[in-house]
Design an enzyme around this catalytic site. Structure first.
Site, short mmCIF file in Angstrom:
data_model
loop_
_atom_site.label_atom_id
_atom_site.label_comp_id
_atom_site.label_asym_id
_atom_site.label_seq_id
_atom_site.Cartn_x
_atom_site.Cartn_y
_atom_site.Cartn_z
N ASP A 114 -12.74 -4.36 13.74
CA ASP A 114 -13.86 -3.89 12.49
C ASP A 114 -12.26 -4.31 11.40
OD1 ASP A 114 -14.99 -2.42 10.99
OD2 ASP A 114 -15.17 -0.08 11.92
N HIS A 163 -23.04 1.48 10.53
CA HIS A 163 -22.20 0.63 10.57
C HIS A 163 -22.09 -1.16 11.10
CE1 HIS A 163 -18.27 -0.33 9.91
NE2 HIS A 163 -17.28 -0.12 11.20
N CYS A 210 -20.42 -2.34 5.41
CA CYS A 210 -19.76 -3.67 6.53
C CYS A 210 -20.75 -3.93 6.43
CB CYS A 210 -19.61 -1.72 7.66
SG CYS A 210 -21.50 -1.67 7.49
#
Length: 640
Positions: free
Chosen positions: A261, A246, A204
């Site tokens: 995202d 994250h 991520c």
């Protein structure tokens, strides 16, 4: 003017761009790692190489960085001036006391109202159809050399900051795979953009870092935002502490910050196999902040872009609606907490949707112990856990696709079980008629509620049926003599004008599922399940026999008044009364043959003696010119 590149002379045009501005000190602050690589250099003057055959001369008048700056660019013919590309960005950036430019921090004008106002899934007005050609183009761009060339190729079809962000988003979501092994390492490694392009895999942090880098090359303000998430491995109701797990991005478009995202936009990880699958998810592109907060909690509350901002405790306790909840058109769900407790052995969940939607549920992985009824805009589920303790409840929705997707997940705590509410294992969903049954050709039911109570073990259910639709019904219970062979023998179906009537007799007390199936008469294929009723009877004296067995020649428009029992007494005269259409003669055949006569009301009447019989048949002659009789009903006779 002529210059030489290698041995070939290249003619270029001289373009003079004069940009004069007073450089002011910035009033905002920002972390060092977010310094803008596109910041103008602090030079007294000189020739700066900036690539693509462009030479830029910058001169600062005076000894103070607050002086006037003069920029001259020399471009090859047809080349777009670099300063023009960055001019709009320079206007939006703030300068600090050293002249470095940095993105502005989010403020009040970036904030959206919480809770969600249901206006849109996005934080700005978007018409996704306008992106179709752009998305197709971006998804097909390939890496040729480095990141700069990739961004340059992507921007060929992008003509605004929004489109620039879109092509970068689409390319990353369709080309970069989530690196599960790297994500599971205790110390999350840093991924360089060059390594990501080479392997096309990252975690991520790598997704967010690559997105930020590409946006900055494209001249769009972008930030990486770290925080907590309710992603892969999240357990309903869990707490968050320690290191952030994250990272995602914020982009500055049309005067406001917006969230996205690309990690979650690219696909998903199968919890069973821990394998990543590319599965594009539009939901996480410029998501409305009031929805984004459901599974993203940033390290800095300002990056929630909400008023009021939510606390970490609220984030932990709030109901987690998965992205498919909104992708499938859901609006809200109740209860609004992820952990719910039963009351007297029962818990109720309701969902509101913006359009009629099909739902299903699973309790501990099975479609049992619940009554799910569809509503015009949502559903209602009553769940009855079979044991005390903690249970996992999942809600699925179909939406416009043919696939049911998980949209909600609850932790259900039960401290009491009502044994009297045990439901048949064969009770499928949905229960009761709805917009879906109407869509399938069943209208105006005599019983609109999903549960039918009967004191004597008998009931009659009717509903309108389209002429082109055939109906089939079957009865299912957990106890008693009901088998696959006799599931339909406790139901006798008749057609009266454009209404179908189902006469039901229960073999004993208890709870039964009355399943309704339909099929278009002229279309091939099997009957399709539409819905079921829950039939309840507490009278322990109930012991009804099956109805007579009907054959293919028993027309749906026929009507049986008597005898309704499929088992006849021995050595008795038994009266018969039926309404039969399109026949010439009718008779009852046992040990002997007894003709039926047509009365003035249109019913065929007569009687038969069951002496010496084991079976009795009703037979008809459809054509008076023929001597061939067809069987339409079959009765059994009790042993003497």
């Amino acid at each position: 003017m002529e210059l030489k590149k290698d041995s070939n002379a290249v003619s270029i045009d001289m373009l003079l761009i004069v940009h004069s501005e007073k450089r002011r000190a910035a009033h905002g602050t920002h972390s060092d790692r977010q310094a803008d690589p596109g910041a103008l250099p602090q030079r007294r003057g000189g020739l700066q190489g900036v690539g693509n055959g462009i030479r830029r001369w910058q001169k600062f008048e005076g000894n103070d960085v607050h002086g006037t700056q003069l920029t001259v660019e020399v471009h090859p013919r047809d080349a777009m001036p670099q300063l023009l590309k960055k001019f709009s960005l320079a206007k939006r950036l703030q300068g600090d006391k050293n002249g470095n430019t940095r993105p502005r921090q989010p403020g009040a004008k970036d904030a959206h109202v919480y809770p969600w106002d249901r206006s849109s899934l996005k934080s700005m007005p978007l018409d996704l159809q306008e992106f179709e050609k752009l998305d197709t183009y971006a998804s097909q761009v390939t890496v040729k050399s480095g990141l700069d060339e990739l961004v340059s190729d992507l921007l060929q079809e992008a003509h605004s900051d929004l489109e620039r962000v879109r092509v970068i988003w689409i390319w990353i979501c369709h080309h970069i795979e989530y690196d599960i092994e790297a994500a599971q390492e205790k110390d999350r490694q840093a991924f360089k953009p060059t390594d990501i392009l080479r392997t096309q895999k990252t975690n991520c942090d790598g997704y967010a870092g690559l997105f930020e880098k590409m946006c900055r090359i494209a001249g769009v303000q972008c930030m990486t935002v770290p925080g907590y998430s309710k992603g892969f491995g999240y357990q309903t109701g869990q707490s968050f502490s320690g290191e952030f797990d994250h990272a995602w991005n914020a982009v500055y478009l049309e005067g406001r910050w917006h969230l996205l995202d690309s990690t979650w936009g690219s696909g998903l990880v199968d919890s069973a196999t821990s394998k990543f699958t590319f599965l594009y998810n539009e939901f996480y592109f410029l998501t409305h902040p009031a929805l984004f907060i459901e599974d993203h909690f940033p390290d800095n509350k300002n990056w929630q872009l909400l008023k009021p901002p939510q606390s970490l405790k609220q984030f932990e306790n709030n109901m987690y609606h998965k992205s498919e909840f909104y992708n499938k058109g859901m609006l809200s769900a109740h209860p609004e907490t992820s952990v719910i407790k039963t009351v007297n052995g029962k818990a109720t969940v309701t969902v509101e949707s913006c359009a009629p939607t099909l739902f299903m549920f699973m309790l501990n992985g099975k479609q049992e112990h619940g009554l799910l009824s569809l509503r015009k805009n949502g559903m209602k589920l009553d769940i009855y856990p079979p044991t005390v303790g903690t249970h996992k409840l999942q809600i699925f929705a179909k939406g416009k696709s043919d696939i049911y997707s998980s949209v909600l997940e609850y932790t259900l705590k039960c401290n009491y079980v009502d044994i009297g509410v045990r439901l048949p294992a064969e009770l499928h969903q949905p229960v009761g008629p709805s917009w879906f049954s109407e869509q399938m050709g069943i209208m105006k039911p005599s019983h609109p509620d999903p549960i039918i109570h009967t004191s004597d073990g008998r009931c009659s259910v009717s509903f309108g049926v389209e002429e082109s639709t055939s109906v089939l019904a079957s009865l299912h219970g957990d106890e008693g003599p009901i088998t696959e062979e006799t599931q339909r023998r406790y139901i006798f179906q008749m057609q009266r004008e454009k209404r179908a009537e189902l006469k039901v007799q229960l073999p004993q007390a208890g709870k039964f599922a009355l399943k309704i199936f339909v099929k278009k008469r002229l279309e091939p294929g099997n009957y399709v399940f539409v819905f079921n009723y829950l039939l309840c009877c507490t009278n322990t004296k109930v012991n009804w026999p099956m109805f007579p067995e009907s054959f293919g020649n028993w027309g749906q428009d026929n009507e049986l008044l008597e005898p309704l029992s499929g088992v006849l007494p021995a050595n008795r005269n038994v009266p018969f009364k039926l309404k039969l259409h399109g026949i010439a003669k009718a008779l009852v055949k046992g040990q002997d043959t007894w003709p039926l006569t047509l009365n003035q009301e249109g019913y065929w009447e007569g009687s038969c003696n069951t002496a010496g019989c084991q079976e009795v048949y009703v037979m008809v002659l459809e054509n008076a010119n023929h001597n061939f009789y067809s069987y339409i009903l079959k009765y059994k006779v009790n042993a003497q």
